[in-house]
Write a protein that holds these residues in place. Structure first.
Motif, PDB file in Angstrom:
ATOM      1  N   TYR A 139       0.818  -1.212   0.000  1.00 18.30           N
ATOM      2  CA  TYR A 139       0.000   0.000   0.000  1.00 18.30           C
ATOM      3  C   TYR A 139       0.855   1.268   0.000  1.00 18.30           C
ATOM      4  O   TYR A 139       0.316   2.370  -0.083  1.00 18.30           O
ATOM      5  N   ASP A 197      -7.139   0.512  -7.142  1.00 15.68           N
ATOM      6  CA  ASP A 197      -6.163   0.831  -6.095  1.00 15.68           C
ATOM      7  C   ASP A 197      -6.198   2.317  -5.741  1.00 15.68           C
ATOM      8  O   ASP A 197      -5.986   2.690  -4.584  1.00 15.68           O
ATOM      9  N   LYS A 202      -4.430   2.461  -2.232  1.00 11.55           N
ATOM     10  CA  LYS A 202      -3.273   1.570  -2.375  1.00 11.55           C
ATOM     11  C   LYS A 202      -2.275   2.217  -3.326  1.00 11.55           C
ATOM     12  O   LYS A 202      -2.484   2.260  -4.539  1.00 11.55           O
TER      13      LYS A 202
END
Length: 291
Positions: A139, A197, A202
């Protein structure tokens, strides 16, 4: 029994070549040095497989509970996010598999010394911290570093060490090539999941620098691995080693087709191709040194 295919898919079999390739390469280098020992080699293989599967289980659980994986994702269905496996069941499975990996790794201490205990602890902890813990590596843009370090330098170097002693620069460069090639599996995933993401926070390299960066990361990796392989062929005076370049051809073709991929099936095929390339490279590289 109906859950067995779900759990098998949760191991992410298309990526397990990432565990096998560095062990093969490290073992083949030990064989080339005349110091092959099948006992630690076999332990390293199963240790690597367990760490890989444990990491995949932990990733499935943690991404599921964090909401990073959803049913709208383009990639393969995840067990926890799709509701096929309860989150607590996946968490227990991850911890059991990683615990088994650690216990198995203890068997390497007679071959390499007590310092390997630290390697085992760090490997298992980082497998969990890849997507968990207070500072998840995946992340925070460190997933690529993790893969290259653990599936490249450490996996190849330690496999060699427990059979043949301290690695030399040839072993480290071989590990670097393995790590780069294995990381291309992650690059495909990150390239595919940019939008998802971005929403979940992330911060992969593909999110931070864009798909164009990820695309050239993949392409540069293929070229770099090819150059390292040629240099190793000269250093080891092995005329068969360039045959490993043949394994890179599908990756080179995929490197130029990535922008054309859109559907889940297309990305799944790309992921499978990247995994097959890793397996083929490891096999040809090892066979070249063996013969």
């Amino acid at each position: 029994m109906s859950k067995i295919p779900v759990w098998l898919e949760a191991t992410r079999p298309k990526t397990l070549s990432a565990a096998v390739c560095p062990v093969l390469v490290g073992t083949s280098l030990a064989w080339h040095a005349g110091l092959f020992d099948w006992r630690p080699a076999l332990i390293c293989l199963f240790f690597a497989l367990l760490v890989q599967i444990g990491t995949n289980f932990a990733n499935d659980y943690l991404d599921g509970v964090k909401g990073s994986d959803t049913q709208k994702r383009i990639g393969p269905q995840r067990a926890v996010a799709s509701g096929l496996v309860r989150a607590d069941s996946m968490k227990r499975a991850a911890l059991v598999v990683l615990g088994a990996a650690f216990c198995l790794g203890l068997l390497l201490i007679p071959f390499g010394g007590w310092w390997l205990l630290a390697v085992g602890v760090v490997s298992v902890l980082c497998a969990w911290c890849y997507t968990g813990g207070p500072y998840p590596l995946a992340y925070n843009g460190l997933g690529d570093v993790f893969v290259i370090l653990f599936f490249g330098f450490i996996a190849v170097g330690c496999t060699y060490f427990v059979q043949a002693g301290p690695p030399d620069w040839v072993v480290y460069w071989s590990g670097f090539a393995c790590g780069l090639l294995i990381n291309n599996i992650l690059v495909v995933n990150n390239y595919r999941d940019v939008e998802e993401d971005l929403v979940s926070g992330k911060k992969t390299l593909a999110v931070s620098f864009g798909r164009t960066f990820a695309l050239w990361q993949y392409r540069t990796t293929v070229f770099t691995v090819a150059m390292i392989t040629c240099c190793l062929s000269v250093a080891l005076q092995n005329r068969l080693l360039p045959l490993a370049l043949l394994a890179l051809i599908p990756a080179a073709l995929l490197a130029w087709r990535l922008p054309e991929l859109h559907s889940s099936d297309e990305y799944l095929a790309a992921l499978k191709t990247s995994g097959v390339v890793v397996a083929a490279y490891g096999l040809v590289f090892s066979a070249a040194l063996a013969f």
